[in-house]
Design an enzyme around this catalytic site. Structure first.
Site, mmCIF file in Angstrom:
data_model
loop_
_atom_site.group_PDB
_atom_site.id
_atom_site.type_symbol
_atom_site.label_atom_id
_atom_site.label_comp_id
_atom_site.label_asym_id
_atom_site.label_seq_id
_atom_site.Cartn_x
_atom_site.Cartn_y
_atom_site.Cartn_z
ATOM 1 N N SER A 127 0.865 -1.177 0.000
ATOM 2 C CA SER A 127 0.000 0.000 0.000
ATOM 3 C C SER A 127 0.897 1.219 0.000
ATOM 4 O O SER A 127 1.819 1.303 0.821
ATOM 5 C CB SER A 127 -0.899 0.032 1.243
ATOM 6 N N GLU A 166 -1.592 18.940 -4.740
ATOM 7 C CA GLU A 166 -2.801 18.888 -5.585
ATOM 8 C C GLU A 166 -3.764 17.774 -5.176
ATOM 9 O O GLU A 166 -4.715 17.511 -5.884
ATOM 10 C CB GLU A 166 -2.400 18.692 -7.043
ATOM 11 N N SER A 167 -3.543 17.058 -4.116
ATOM 12 C CA SER A 167 -4.398 16.018 -3.529
ATOM 13 C C SER A 167 -3.590 14.748 -3.284
ATOM 14 O O SER A 167 -2.737 14.758 -2.405
ATOM 15 C CB SER A 167 -5.706 15.783 -4.274
ATOM 16 N N CYS A 187 -6.025 18.345 -8.307
ATOM 17 C CA CYS A 187 -6.672 19.638 -8.477
ATOM 18 C C CYS A 187 -5.695 20.553 -9.216
ATOM 19 O O CYS A 187 -4.589 20.154 -9.548
ATOM 20 C CB CYS A 187 -6.985 20.227 -7.112
#
Lengths: 160, 160
Positions: free
Chosen positions: A100, A107-108, A128
């Site tokens: 993981s 930007e996210s 974003c």
């Protein structure tokens, strides 16, 4: 585990049980105000939204248990998209070798979860501002030699 | 910033520019083999998949610039879902006060990105194994007093 001038090694977490973890954080972003500007609402395909969220599925893929390769690929995605990496964390599961990984961006984020035993990885890329999440898809396809790739795009926050 | 016996404070990142960051990691999971078991493929609504991925949009919401509240809410979500927290990272953007937060789980992840100026937050909740991502939705709705909540479910890896 690599380091360069931009990255500061996170807390050593040891190797509890059979799990292995790595984490990195930017020590000194050049401009926090620049970060804020990367996070603004955008118009994509004529739709005003908070950003584009790509849901990417890799099937019949390789190298899904190689944490160093996955880390390098996340970094390549960030560069390809023109995004700004703030924090990177990867976790190696045992005994199946799945990984993981999450990259937190100005930007996210990008996340990846792999199931090597199924040759499958679930990825999401939320960006974003002016970053280009589509540029990550060929990087992922090539890096993991995926024979099938599914991509769906969600435009988030359209009615905000 | 809170700590308890289970959590170890991550690298002190300082407060570069106007940004603020926090990170936490589990110091000693009780069982890495238990983590691996949380990540198995599941059957959900009759469909075999890697896990359920909820795309949650909060509109007309409050407290979206409160990083401590967001951290506490992510922790409540993890507990409500019966999931296992491995790593938590939050980033506070300036000047708009937005927060990006990611919880890495043994069962995948939860992310939140908030735009306080638009009273909007984009969340995704990806959980494999026996965790219950649906249990996070009422926690989020209540915590952020959201007047409108959008939820979409994606069943990931159906053809893996």
């Amino acid at each position: 585990m690599r380091q360069n001038a931009l990255f500061q090694l996170g807390t050593g977490l040891g190797t509890p049980g059979t799990a292995h973890k790595e984490e990195f954080s930017i020590a000194a972003p050049t401009s926090a105000r620049a970060e804020a500007r990367n996070d603004h609402f955008v118009v994509r395909n004529g739709v005003r939204c908070a950003g584009a969220h790509l849901i990417v599925d890799l099937y019949e893929a390789d190298h899904l248990d190689d944490i160093d390769h996955i880390e390098a690929t996340l970094r390549r995605c960030v560069t390809a998209a023109g995004a700004t990496l703030l924090h990177l964390h990867l976790h190696h599961f045992e005994p199946n070798g799945g990984v993981s990984g999450v990259a937190v961006l100005a930007e996210s984020h990008i996340s990846i979860h792999s199931w090597p035993e199924a040759s499958y990885a679930a990825i999401d890329i939320f960006m974003c501002g002016n970053a280009n999440p589509d540029a990550c898809v060929p990087v992922l396809r090539e890096a993991f030699a995926a024979k099938r790739v599914g991509v769906s795009e969600l435009l988030r926050g359209q009615s905000a």
